[in-house]
Write a protein that holds these residues in place. Structure first.
Motif, PDB file in Angstrom:
ATOM      1  N   ASP A 277     -14.670 -58.805  60.515  1.00  0.00           N
ATOM      2  CA  ASP A 277     -13.419 -59.256  61.468  1.00  0.00           C
ATOM      3  C   ASP A 277     -12.319 -58.330  61.023  1.00  0.00           C
ATOM      4  O   ASP A 277     -11.735 -58.467  59.846  1.00  0.00           O
ATOM      5  CB  ASP A 277     -13.505 -60.686  61.381  1.00  0.00           C
ATOM      6  N   PRO A 278     -11.554 -57.601  62.013  1.00  0.00           N
ATOM      7  CA  PRO A 278     -10.346 -57.026  61.626  1.00  0.00           C
ATOM      8  C   PRO A 278      -9.289 -57.558  60.951  1.00  0.00           C
ATOM      9  O   PRO A 278      -8.434 -57.162  60.400  1.00  0.00           O
ATOM     10  CB  PRO A 278     -10.022 -56.316  63.071  1.00  0.00           C
ATOM     11  N   LYS A 279      -9.082 -58.941  61.424  1.00  0.00           N
ATOM     12  CA  LYS A 279      -8.058 -59.833  60.766  1.00  0.00           C
ATOM     13  C   LYS A 279      -8.823 -60.702  59.616  1.00  0.00           C
ATOM     14  O   LYS A 279      -7.950 -61.465  58.802  1.00  0.00           O
ATOM     15  CB  LYS A 279      -7.695 -61.015  61.782  1.00  0.00           C
ATOM     16  N   GLY A 280     -10.117 -60.283  59.231  1.00  0.00           N
ATOM     17  CA  GLY A 280     -10.448 -60.847  57.854  1.00  0.00           C
ATOM     18  C   GLY A 280     -10.801 -62.178  57.739  1.00  0.00           C
ATOM     19  O   GLY A 280     -10.498 -63.182  56.467  1.00  0.00           O
ATOM     20  N   ARG A 281     -10.966 -62.855  58.858  1.00  0.00           N
ATOM     21  CA  ARG A 281     -10.974 -64.075  58.818  1.00  0.00           C
ATOM     22  C   ARG A 281     -12.647 -64.805  58.424  1.00  0.00           C
ATOM     23  O   ARG A 281     -12.616 -65.979  58.156  1.00  0.00           O
ATOM     24  CB  ARG A 281     -10.648 -64.974  60.284  1.00  0.00           C
ATOM     25  N   THR A 282     -13.405 -63.977  58.883  1.00  0.00           N
ATOM     26  CA  THR A 282     -14.788 -64.485  58.786  1.00  0.00           C
ATOM     27  C   THR A 282     -15.658 -63.763  57.649  1.00  0.00           C
ATOM     28  O   THR A 282     -15.516 -62.689  57.257  1.00  0.00           O
ATOM     29  CB  THR A 282     -15.646 -64.279  60.170  1.00  0.00           C
ATOM     30  N   PHE A 283     -16.809 -64.296  57.163  1.00  0.00           N
ATOM     31  CA  PHE A 283     -17.532 -63.726  56.327  1.00  0.00           C
ATOM     32  C   PHE A 283     -18.805 -62.952  56.791  1.00  0.00           C
ATOM     33  O   PHE A 283     -19.177 -63.465  58.223  1.00  0.00           O
ATOM     34  CB  PHE A 283     -18.047 -64.628  55.233  1.00  0.00           C
ATOM     35  N   THR A 284     -19.442 -62.114  56.224  1.00  0.00           N
ATOM     36  CA  THR A 284     -20.736 -61.691  56.642  1.00  0.00           C
ATOM     37  C   THR A 284     -21.677 -61.746  55.444  1.00  0.00           C
ATOM     38  O   THR A 284     -21.389 -60.965  54.453  1.00  0.00           O
ATOM     39  CB  THR A 284     -20.615 -60.203  57.091  1.00  0.00           C
ATOM     40  N   TYR A 285     -22.645 -62.549  55.252  1.00  0.00           N
ATOM     41  CA  TYR A 285     -23.596 -62.739  54.214  1.00  0.00           C
ATOM     42  C   TYR A 285     -24.844 -62.403  54.517  1.00  0.00           C
ATOM     43  O   TYR A 285     -25.285 -62.588  55.799  1.00  0.00           O
ATOM     44  CB  TYR A 285     -23.537 -64.101  53.765  1.00  0.00           C
ATOM     45  N   ALA A 286     -25.738 -61.625  53.815  1.00  0.00           N
ATOM     46  CA  ALA A 286     -27.199 -61.514  53.899  1.00  0.00           C
ATOM     47  C   ALA A 286     -27.948 -62.909  53.993  1.00  0.00           C
ATOM     48  O   ALA A 286     -27.803 -63.501  53.081  1.00  0.00           O
ATOM     49  CB  ALA A 286     -27.470 -60.376  53.108  1.00  0.00           C
ATOM     50  N   LEU A 287     -28.988 -62.832  54.898  1.00  0.00           N
ATOM     51  CA  LEU A 287     -30.051 -63.652  54.911  1.00  0.00           C
ATOM     52  C   LEU A 287     -31.119 -62.622  53.931  1.00  0.00           C
ATOM     53  O   LEU A 287     -31.494 -63.192  53.232  1.00  0.00           O
ATOM     54  CB  LEU A 287     -30.309 -64.225  56.027  1.00  0.00           C
ATOM     55  N   ASP A 288     -31.364 -61.740  54.876  1.00  0.00           N
ATOM     56  CA  ASP A 288     -32.059 -60.424  54.207  1.00  0.00           C
ATOM     57  C   ASP A 288     -31.504 -59.457  54.937  1.00  0.00           C
ATOM     58  O   ASP A 288     -30.494 -59.357  55.640  1.00  0.00           O
ATOM     59  CB  ASP A 288     -33.710 -60.630  54.491  1.00  0.00           C
ATOM     60  N   LYS A 289     -32.009 -58.173  54.613  1.00  0.00           N
ATOM     61  CA  LYS A 289     -31.442 -57.028  55.122  1.00  0.00           C
ATOM     62  C   LYS A 289     -31.511 -56.665  56.532  1.00  0.00           C
ATOM     63  O   LYS A 289     -30.567 -55.978  57.163  1.00  0.00           O
ATOM     64  CB  LYS A 289     -32.074 -55.619  54.436  1.00  0.00           C
ATOM     65  N   ASP A 290     -32.309 -57.777  57.351  1.00  0.00           N
ATOM     66  CA  ASP A 290     -32.543 -57.563  58.776  1.00  0.00           C
ATOM     67  C   ASP A 290     -31.704 -58.714  59.587  1.00  0.00           C
ATOM     68  O   ASP A 290     -31.601 -58.622  60.673  1.00  0.00           O
ATOM     69  CB  ASP A 290     -33.741 -57.497  59.144  1.00  0.00           C
TER      70      ASP A 290
END
Length: 515
Positions: A277-290
């Motif tokens: 997110d360009p505004k830095g509001r959300t996370f991105t976490y892995a479940l697995d690499k796909d």
């Protein structure tokens, strides 16, 4: 019979669930432990208490397996609360307790990092918003305020990694947990050099990143005997509780969001690649690499409901006991007597600061709109609505990043409450589906185990295991009310923001003086 076990390491308890070969729940065990808040902004746990809870839970459910009759335990797999940090010296002696996600003592150093612009650079590579929850910030705090610990720390682990280290002598961390540290590059799947440079630590002080399908099979005999399982039983690393919650309710298709409210809460969707997110509001976490889970976490979920129960409705505990009712069920029944919108009473649930959507550890809670017409029933309804309004705010940011949401899968303790489910459908104006399987995190962990063992080919096969579900449709009368109130709730959260730091500093001063 072939069995699997899912272990869900939570913030206040560890739940262990035994599943048969058809993924039916055979036995559950739940052992709690305290969250230590002895100082302002502290939120720590004792690793030995969590280890004991895990061991006891495993012992409880393993009793249902008849190894002598030919039953087999195929694997034990883990879901874990994210963002915890424990420091160890070179001989693996613990230098700290478990510093949990809820600990916000790093707020000063977090704000300093954000103010430089370096924070956004690191976020763009790690996917973890710059916030005191993250081990990145916790390390900055240790370096500045606990220099002896920082200087002597040779190893850093989270709580799940500690359990694996104690059982197997391992020093590994799955990429799902790693992706929530703020130290892990989600694009090259390794520790990020810039983040390490900011904290001043070296890659050698961190565990080896591994896939969630990694397993250990040589448990120390002393623990295998106590638990009552063969020492070569595969223990699969699994993943973080947020990503696994999505998997556990089959919310892994585009536009399908999982809303979880346990002690804390979150709303998440799955993407086939990391999304920043360009505004830095959300996370991105892995479940697995796909599979990448994009969303926003909130500090204030069921713990706020518990606060209301303990502080506004203490007298009702005896009533609930006389009626043989769960006190929370009694409170939701009381709240149901009040119309949607609580006659214009709004509650901002920021009792523990807040992560998404405002990312302000200084945020504080408030009732707004109180009049002579309002009573405690209005207050408890507004507490429940405020928790959902806050997650709805997160969903608006999430839609900017990943597109429209068209269905919500509900999980966590709130999914057991018909009133709360309907409230979510009305505020989101979306169908809310509640899968029959409440043990979603533990179930998802066993799916990861089955994929690791080659029993299942795809995570998407979980759709066959989730079982029946109930769907709650939005009520037009209610969502018309919430359409009017939601913008007021959002505007107020922005207007209160400039004073959060002032009131938080006042409270820290007052609480410090009390100590």
């Amino acid at each position: 019979m072939d069995y699997t076990i899912g272990v869900d390491l939570g913030t206040t308890s560890t739940k262990v669930v035994l599943f048969d070969e058809n993924s039916h729940v055979i036995a559950t065990a739940n052992h709690g432990y305290p969250l230590y808040r002895e100082l302002p902004d502290m939120a720590e746990e004792d690793m030995n208490e969590i280890f004991q809870a895990t061991q006891d839970g495993l012992m409880d459910v393993v009793r249902h397996i008849d190894f002598e009759a030919g039953d087999k335990l195929l694997a034990v797999s883990f879901s874990s609360a994210m963002h915890s940090l424990i420091a160890f010296d070179k001989d693996w002696n613990a230098l700290t307790r478990v510093i949990t996600w809820a600990d916000t003592r790093a707020v000063k150093y977090t704000e300093e990092l954000k103010s430089t612009g370096l924070g956004q650079e690191i976020y763009s590579k790690t996917g973890t918003p710059i916030h005191p929850m993250a081990p990145l910030s916790k390390l900055l705090w240790l370096k500045a305020e606990k220099p002896d610990i920082y200087a002597n720390a040779a190893h850093y682990l989270g709580i799940k990694e500690y359990i694996f280290h104690r059982l197997f002598g391992a020093n590994k961390m799955d990429i799902s947990i790693a992706s929530g540290t703020g130290l892990f590059n989600i694009f090259n799947l390794d520790w990020d050099e810039q983040a390490l440079s900011v904290t001043g630590i070296d890659k050698s002080q961190l565990p080896e990143p591994v896939e969630p399908y990694e397993m250990e099979t040589a448990m120390a005999e002393e623990y295998a005997k106590v638990i009552g399982i063969p020492a070569d039983t595969p223990f699969v690393y699994g993943a973080g509780d947020g990503p696994l919650s999505n998997l556990g309710v089959n919310a892994i298709q585009p536009g399908v969001a999982a809303v979880t409210i346990g002690t804390s809460g979150a709303i998440r969707v799955v993407s086939d690649k990391p999304v920043i997110d360009p505004k830095g509001r959300t996370f991105t976490y892995a479940l697995d690499k796909d599979h990448w889970v994009v969303g926003g976490p909130v500090n204030n979920g069921g713990d706020v409901f518990r606060w209301a129960k303990d502080n506004l409705f203490d007298a009702e505990k005896s009533t609930a006991a006389l009626l043989n009712m769960d006190p929370y069920d009694l409170l939701t029944e009381i709240a149901s007597k009040v119309p949607a919108g609580a006659d214009g009473l709004l509650f901002h649930p920021y009792l523990g600061g807040e992560r998404a959507p405002i990312w302000d550890a200084n945020a504080r809670g408030s009732f707004f709109g109180l009049t002579h017409e309002h009573g405690r029933a209005h207050m408890v309804r507004s507490v429940l609505e405020g928790i959902i309004f806050n997650i709805y705010m997160v969903s608006l940011a999430l839609e900017e990043v990943v597109g429209d949401l068209h269905n919500i899968q509900a999980t966590g303790g709130f999914a057991r409450s018909p009133l709360w489910r309907q409230m979510a459908a009305d505020i989101f104006e979306q169908p809310v589906t509640v899968p029959e399987a409440f043990e979603s995190g533990a179930l998802a962990a066993t799916v990861v185990a089955k994929k690791a063992l080659g029993i299942m080919d795809n995570l998407e096969d979980i759709a066959e295991l989730v079982g029946d579900s109930n769907t709650y449709q939005p009520n037009p009368e209610n969502y018309e009310v919430y359409r009017e109130l939601a913008p007021i709730f959002i505007r107020l959260s922005r207007q209160f923001s400039p004073e959060y730091e002032n009131i938080a500093n006042f409270q820290r001063k007052y609480n410090h003086n009390k100590k």
